[in-house]
Design an enzyme around this catalytic site. Structure first.
Site, PDB file in Angstrom:
ATOM      1  N   GLY A  33       0.816  -1.215   0.000  1.00  0.00           N
ATOM      2  CA  GLY A  33       0.000   0.000   0.000  1.00  0.00           C
ATOM      3  C   GLY A  33       0.848   1.263   0.000  1.00  0.00           C
ATOM      4  O   GLY A  33       2.018   1.233  -0.352  1.00  0.00           O
ATOM      5  N   LEU A  35       0.427   3.655  -2.083  1.00  0.00           N
ATOM      6  CA  LEU A  35       0.808   3.460  -3.485  1.00  0.00           C
ATOM      7  C   LEU A  35       1.353   4.722  -4.136  1.00  0.00           C
ATOM      8  O   LEU A  35       0.908   5.827  -3.840  1.00  0.00           O
ATOM      9  CB  LEU A  35      -0.412   2.956  -4.280  1.00  0.00           C
ATOM     10  N   HIS A  36       2.321   4.525  -5.032  1.00  0.00           N
ATOM     11  CA  HIS A  36       2.888   5.621  -5.817  1.00  0.00           C
ATOM     12  C   HIS A  36       3.073   5.120  -7.247  1.00  0.00           C
ATOM     13  O   HIS A  36       2.718   3.967  -7.558  1.00  0.00           O
ATOM     14  CB  HIS A  36       4.207   6.097  -5.200  1.00  0.00           C
ATOM     15  N   GLU A  37       3.663   5.955  -8.098  1.00  0.00           N
ATOM     16  CA  GLU A  37       3.813   5.613  -9.518  1.00  0.00           C
ATOM     17  C   GLU A  37       4.568   4.300  -9.738  1.00  0.00           C
ATOM     18  O   GLU A  37       4.346   3.623 -10.737  1.00  0.00           O
ATOM     19  CB  GLU A  37       4.528   6.737 -10.269  1.00  0.00           C
ATOM     20  N   HIS A  39       4.360   1.517  -7.955  1.00  0.00           N
ATOM     21  CA  HIS A  39       3.352   0.446  -7.885  1.00  0.00           C
ATOM     22  C   HIS A  39       2.435   0.484  -9.122  1.00  0.00           C
ATOM     23  O   HIS A  39       2.102  -0.546  -9.696  1.00  0.00           O
ATOM     24  CB  HIS A  39       2.465   0.624  -6.646  1.00  0.00           C
ATOM     25  N   GLN A 150      11.964  -3.864 -10.016  1.00  0.00           N
ATOM     26  CA  GLN A 150      13.441  -3.934  -9.953  1.00  0.00           C
ATOM     27  C   GLN A 150      13.969  -3.159  -8.752  1.00  0.00           C
ATOM     28  O   GLN A 150      15.053  -3.435  -8.248  1.00  0.00           O
ATOM     29  CB  GLN A 150      14.027  -3.357 -11.241  1.00  0.00           C
ATOM     30  N   ASP A 152      13.408  -3.340  -5.741  1.00  0.00           N
ATOM     31  CA  ASP A 152      13.819  -4.253  -4.666  1.00  0.00           C
ATOM     32  C   ASP A 152      14.517  -5.449  -5.320  1.00  0.00           C
ATOM     33  O   ASP A 152      13.957  -6.545  -5.406  1.00  0.00           O
ATOM     34  CB  ASP A 152      12.593  -4.687  -3.872  1.00  0.00           C
ATOM     35  N   SER A 187       9.603   5.579  -3.496  1.00  0.00           N
ATOM     36  CA  SER A 187       9.453   4.624  -2.406  1.00  0.00           C
ATOM     37  C   SER A 187       8.440   5.187  -1.417  1.00  0.00           C
ATOM     38  O   SER A 187       8.395   6.404  -1.205  1.00  0.00           O
ATOM     39  CB  SER A 187      10.806   4.435  -1.701  1.00  0.00           C
ATOM     40  N   ARG A 189       8.683   4.987   1.591  1.00  0.00           N
ATOM     41  CA  ARG A 189       9.446   5.535   2.715  1.00  0.00           C
ATOM     42  C   ARG A 189       9.990   6.934   2.432  1.00  0.00           C
ATOM     43  O   ARG A 189      10.440   7.612   3.357  1.00  0.00           O
ATOM     44  CB  ARG A 189      10.586   4.592   3.102  1.00  0.00           C
TER      45      ARG A 189
HETATM   46  P1  AMP Z   1       6.090  -2.383  -1.584  1.00  0.00           P
HETATM   47  O1  AMP Z   1       4.729  -1.793  -1.431  1.00  0.00           O
HETATM   48  O2  AMP Z   1       7.195  -1.463  -1.177  1.00  0.00           O
HETATM   49  O3  AMP Z   1       6.200  -3.766  -0.986  1.00  0.00           O
HETATM   50  O4  AMP Z   1       6.301  -2.592  -3.131  1.00  0.00           O
HETATM   51  C1  AMP Z   1       5.408  -3.373  -3.898  1.00  0.00           C
HETATM   52  C2  AMP Z   1       6.011  -3.634  -5.251  1.00  0.00           C
HETATM   53  O5  AMP Z   1       6.236  -2.398  -5.920  1.00  0.00           O
HETATM   54  C3  AMP Z   1       7.379  -4.336  -5.155  1.00  0.00           C
HETATM   55  O6  AMP Z   1       7.471  -5.320  -6.173  1.00  0.00           O
HETATM   56  C4  AMP Z   1       8.342  -3.206  -5.390  1.00  0.00           C
HETATM   57  O7  AMP Z   1       9.580  -3.620  -5.932  1.00  0.00           O
HETATM   58  C5  AMP Z   1       7.577  -2.344  -6.385  1.00  0.00           C
HETATM   59  N1  AMP Z   1       8.089  -0.983  -6.348  1.00  0.00           N
HETATM   60  C6  AMP Z   1       8.262  -0.194  -5.260  1.00  0.00           C
HETATM   61  N2  AMP Z   1       8.828   0.988  -5.621  1.00  0.00           N
HETATM   62  C7  AMP Z   1       9.029   0.925  -6.962  1.00  0.00           C
HETATM   63  C8  AMP Z   1       9.604   1.815  -7.929  1.00  0.00           C
HETATM   64  N3  AMP Z   1      10.072   3.007  -7.585  1.00  0.00           N
HETATM   65  N4  AMP Z   1       9.633   1.423  -9.213  1.00  0.00           N
HETATM   66  C9  AMP Z   1       9.167   0.188  -9.581  1.00  0.00           C
HETATM   67  N5  AMP Z   1       8.611  -0.697  -8.725  1.00  0.00           N
HETATM   68  C10 AMP Z   1       8.551  -0.335  -7.434  1.00  0.00           C
END
Ligand code: AMP
Length: 309
Positions: A33, A35-37, A39, A150, A152, A187, A189
């Protein structure tokens, strides 16, 4: 079709069974969650590939260490739902912790050596939690493909191993890193950063860009590239470098010589905020998709190859 919010396993099972009965293809985008671009890029890619899109939102407690930011991890369910609705997502699967980890839960996936280096050295139970929840989500949602970022990179390596080692019937699609206009990898964060730290955080992407330029100009010695990367961080006391490494993308073993597909990993702390970023080395002009292809098809043995950029 309107976007459905599903919080229980039983409802999710019913939905999955219905999709299967219509022989439709199903993509899962697992997220935590906020969410940003980044995701949303995964969701857009999923829509190109599949008929039905499920986005999971679950802040997974087992991937956070006891001193980490689980309680204060950003949560914005209404805004997330709005964004996913605007993209035409079919289902947002947002289970509670007890739905995923009911009383008596005891079984975890051990992803082996790759889960013990870099992020795993600093966060010893992180990938055990990630691999366990991702396998559970695959079993609950039963997607044809699942999409990961990518951003992560180590997580991608862990998930691809999980799928191969346990013969999971799911295709893994990896999407390039989405960045802010100034280069900082998007991110959830980043929301924690104050204005000064936000500026200093640019050192992560700058150090990677510097290494890429040097490599494309002919420097193939990983130690020399790493020295330059580390120097970038020495100049800024707000940023504590956790690690900078150049690795074989399949094994995450450090390489002596950079070849197309080698990956530079960085992680750094700004106060209490930890950020990670990475770069795939490639010939000049390579698209993000080609870079990913180079990294994801590199074999263990390629590290001994003498190919240069
Ligand atoms: P998270 O919510 O941080 O667990 O991320 C969910 C999914 O989104 C994971 O597969 C992340 O690698 C991907 N993700 C997070 N930030 C980015 C980003 N800046 N660009 C591409 N994918 C991302």
């Amino acid at each position: 079709m309107a976007t459905r919010w599903i919080a229980t396993l039983s409802e999710m099972n019913r939905f999955t069974a219905e999709v299967r009965s219509h022989a439709k293809s199903l993509a899962l985008v697992p997220t935590m969650g906020a969410l940003h671009e980044g995701h949303l890029s995964l969701v857009r890619r999923a829509k190109i590939q599949c008929d039905v899109i499920v986005v999971s939102i679950f802040v997974n407690p087992t991937q956070f260490g006891p001193t980490e930011d689980f309680a204060r991890y950003p949560r914005s369910p209404e805004k997330d739902l709005e964004l996913l609705r605007s993209l035409g997502v079919d289902v947002v699967f947002a289970p509670s912790s007890t739905e995923i980890y009911p009383a008596g839960f005891a079984t975890f996936i051990d992803p082996g050596h790759i889960a013990t280096v870099f992020e795993g050295a600093i966060r010893p139970t992180h990938f055990r939690g990630v691999a366990t929840v991702v396998l559970k989500l695959f079993n609950i949602v039963r997607p044809d493909i699942a999409l990961f970022g990518q951003k992560d990179f180590q997580q991608v390596v862990v998930i691809r191993r999980l799928v191969e080692d346990l013969n999971l019937p799911v295709g893994i699609l990896v999407c390039p890193i989405v960045r802010e206009a100034d280069g900082l990898a998007k991110s959830s964060r980043n929301l924690y950063l104050n204005a000064e730290d936000r500026k200093a955080a640019l050192l992560l992407s700058r150090s990677l860009e510097g290494a890429e330029e040097m490599a494309q100009a002919g420097e193939g010695d990983a130690q020399k590239l790493l020295e330059e990367m580390r120097k970038t961080f020495d100049a800024e006391p707000r940023v504590q470098l956790d690690y900078a490494a150049i690795v074989n993308p399949a094994t995450l073993q450090p390489v002596a010589q950079v070849i197309p597909g080698s990956v530079a990993l960085v992680a750094a702390r700004l106060g209490t905020v930890r950020l990670i970023d990475n770069l795939i080395f490639s010939p000049q002009g390579s698209t993000p998709e080609l870079k990913l292809q180079l990294a994801l098809t590199t074999q263990e043995a390629d590290e001994k190859s003498s190919a240069t950029l």
